[in-house]
Design an enzyme around this catalytic site. Structure first.
Site, PDB file in Angstrom:
ATOM      1  N   GLN A 114      -0.506   7.370   6.958  1.00 10.57           N
ATOM      2  CA  GLN A 114      -0.560   5.949   7.290  1.00 10.57           C
ATOM      3  C   GLN A 114       0.385   5.166   6.385  1.00 10.57           C
ATOM      4  O   GLN A 114       0.227   5.165   5.162  1.00 10.57           O
ATOM      5  CB  GLN A 114      -1.970   5.382   7.151  1.00 10.57           C
ATOM      6  CG  GLN A 114      -2.048   3.964   7.738  1.00 10.57           C
ATOM      7  CD  GLN A 114      -3.317   3.234   7.372  1.00 10.57           C
ATOM      8  OE1 GLN A 114      -3.540   2.904   6.226  1.00 10.57           O
ATOM      9  NE2 GLN A 114      -4.140   2.966   8.381  1.00 10.57           N
ATOM     10  N   HIS A 177       0.258   0.862   9.722  1.00  9.92           N
ATOM     11  CA  HIS A 177      -0.892  -0.007   9.458  1.00  9.92           C
ATOM     12  C   HIS A 177      -0.500  -1.454   9.765  1.00  9.92           C
ATOM     13  O   HIS A 177       0.190  -2.109   8.988  1.00  9.92           O
ATOM     14  CB  HIS A 177      -1.311   0.139   8.008  1.00  9.92           C
ATOM     15  CG  HIS A 177      -2.674  -0.415   7.695  1.00  9.92           C
ATOM     16  ND1 HIS A 177      -3.349  -1.274   8.537  1.00  9.92           N
ATOM     17  CD2 HIS A 177      -3.496  -0.232   6.621  1.00  9.92           C
ATOM     18  CE1 HIS A 177      -4.518  -1.584   8.003  1.00  9.92           C
ATOM     19  NE2 HIS A 177      -4.631  -0.963   6.829  1.00  9.92           N
ATOM     20  N   TYR A 182      -2.997  -7.262   6.453  1.00  3.82           N
ATOM     21  CA  TYR A 182      -1.872  -6.865   5.612  1.00  3.82           C
ATOM     22  C   TYR A 182      -0.570  -7.344   6.271  1.00  3.82           C
ATOM     23  O   TYR A 182      -0.588  -8.013   7.303  1.00  3.82           O
ATOM     24  CB  TYR A 182      -1.900  -5.359   5.366  1.00  3.82           C
ATOM     25  CG  TYR A 182      -3.156  -4.932   4.643  1.00  3.82           C
ATOM     26  CD1 TYR A 182      -3.402  -5.370   3.339  1.00  3.82           C
ATOM     27  CD2 TYR A 182      -4.117  -4.127   5.253  1.00  3.82           C
ATOM     28  CE1 TYR A 182      -4.570  -5.002   2.673  1.00  3.82           C
ATOM     29  CE2 TYR A 182      -5.280  -3.768   4.600  1.00  3.82           C
ATOM     30  CZ  TYR A 182      -5.509  -4.203   3.304  1.00  3.82           C
ATOM     31  OH  TYR A 182      -6.657  -3.858   2.651  1.00  3.82           O
TER      32      TYR A 182
END
Length: 368
Positions: A114, A177, A182
């Site tokens: 990831q 991700h 984020y």
């Protein structure tokens, strides 16, 4: 790939349909179970410690079809600040990741890396402000740097390099991700994306930067290995946040991902069984599959207690299996329950509920 549990006499257990081999985005898996990414802080200097290989191997040995690593920072100075979170960079980190991949493969599992950038969650250390779409000061967060077009080009190269390293390390897939608030998700969220250029405004334009990351990664990762995109509505600091208020807005975003080369989608909800939009019982993963036709992974409070394995309502194993059987989504990610229970799938397959320890917050401080 041979299924681990095909010869068991107790195949009528509720979990049995999830234990059969399946092909996901061209990748053969031993079961429909995925290990969800969870930060573990066992990578001093960004290099996975020796025990990391065994940690992931144990989950593969016990029936997890696809391991998704904890979030791994791309090799850019603004990606993150903690010293014990892993990076996907050439040199010592790449060598260590190769050992992790080899151990998972030896156990018959598959593993995806990831790729991660913290965005505004990065602390302002080393004189570097966090990079964000628009420099919006969120409650409780320090000021951040609104990314320029030159910054975006630099970021894309960091993701491309991470994809090259992941390919050399032998990863079976990569996951981008773009969830939970984020950096890439900050571009998707109207609250943090106030840009007026090609990377802000409509849902399609807000998706343009994450889609550019997908293209950059796809161009550097082998064509026969999947590129997965993880997305969510909620953020770690705002559970009520939304990147899409309607299925049509979600369609606009996810279609951009699919056109950029995404092979599959990982739809993160706080509770997997809850409807994503009013007026339909479909979950977020269900909508993602319906709108794009791509294979999907569901995640969100799966199996946190032994009661999950007793037939019951939509939040139980029977409700989960019904959705898989109906084709609503393809794979099921287990997260926090695997922290203390690396053999969860083995115990669930055998009906050994007494061998499973219900999740507790303190398990996040363990490393089994």
């Amino acid at each position: 790939m041979t299924a681990i549990f095909t010869s068991r006499p107790d195949v009528n257990l509720p979990v049995a349909p999830l234990l059969k081999p399946v092909t996901f985005a061209g990748l053969p898996l031993a079961s429909r179970f995925v290990m969800a990414p969870m930060t573990r802080f066992h990578s001093p200097g960004g290099v996975p410690a020796p025990e990391v290989a065994g940690y992931y191997r144990r989950r593969a040995e016990h029936g997890i079809g696809l391991i998704v690593t904890e979030g791994v920072w791309v090799g850019h100075p603004t990606a993150g600040h903690e010293d014990t979170v892993p990076r996907m960079t050439a040199g010592a980190a790449e060598t260590s990741w190769r050992r992790v991949v080899d151990e998972v493969h030896a156990a018959g599992g598959r593993i995806a890396a990831q790729l991660w950038h913290l965005g505004s969650l990065r602390e302002p250390v080393d004189g570097l402000e966090a990079w964000t779409p628009s420099g919006v000061r969120e409650p409780g967060r320090p000021a951040s740097h609104a990314m320029t077009l030159a910054d975006i080009d630099e970021l894309l190269e960091s993701y491309a390099e991470a994809a090259r390293v992941a390919a050399r390390a032998g990863f079976d897939a990569v996951e981008i991700h773009a969830a939970h608030g984020y950096l890439l998700d900050e571009f998707l969220w109207p609250f943090t994306n106030r840009r007026t250029d090609a990377f802000g405004g409509s849902p399609q334009r807000r998706a343009a930067l994450p889609a550019a990351v997908v293209r950059a990664v796809r161009a550097q990762f082998p064509a026969d290995r999947p590129v997965i995109v993880r997305f969510s509505q909620f953020k770690e600091r705002r559970f009520d946040a939304q990147i899409a208020e309607t299925p049509a807005e979600l369609d606009a975003i996810l279609t951009v991902f699919a056109e950029a080369g995404a092979s599959a989608l990982h739809a993160s909800q706080r509770r997997f069984w809850q409807p994503a939009f009013p007026g339909s019982g479909l979950t977020l993963a269900g909508w993602a599959k319906r709108l794009t036709g791509l294979p999907t992974i569901t995640v969100g409070s799966v199996g946190l207690t032994r009661d999950f394995l007793r037939p019951g309502g939509p939040e139980s194993v029977s409700g989960l299996v019904e959705r898989v059987a109906a084709g609503e989504f393809d794979l099921v990610a287990l997260g926090r329950i695997l922290l203390r229970n690396p053999a969860w799938v083995t115990h669930a397959a055998a009906g050994q509920l007494d061998a499973i320890v219900d999740y507790r917050k303190s398990h996040e401080d363990t490393y089994h």
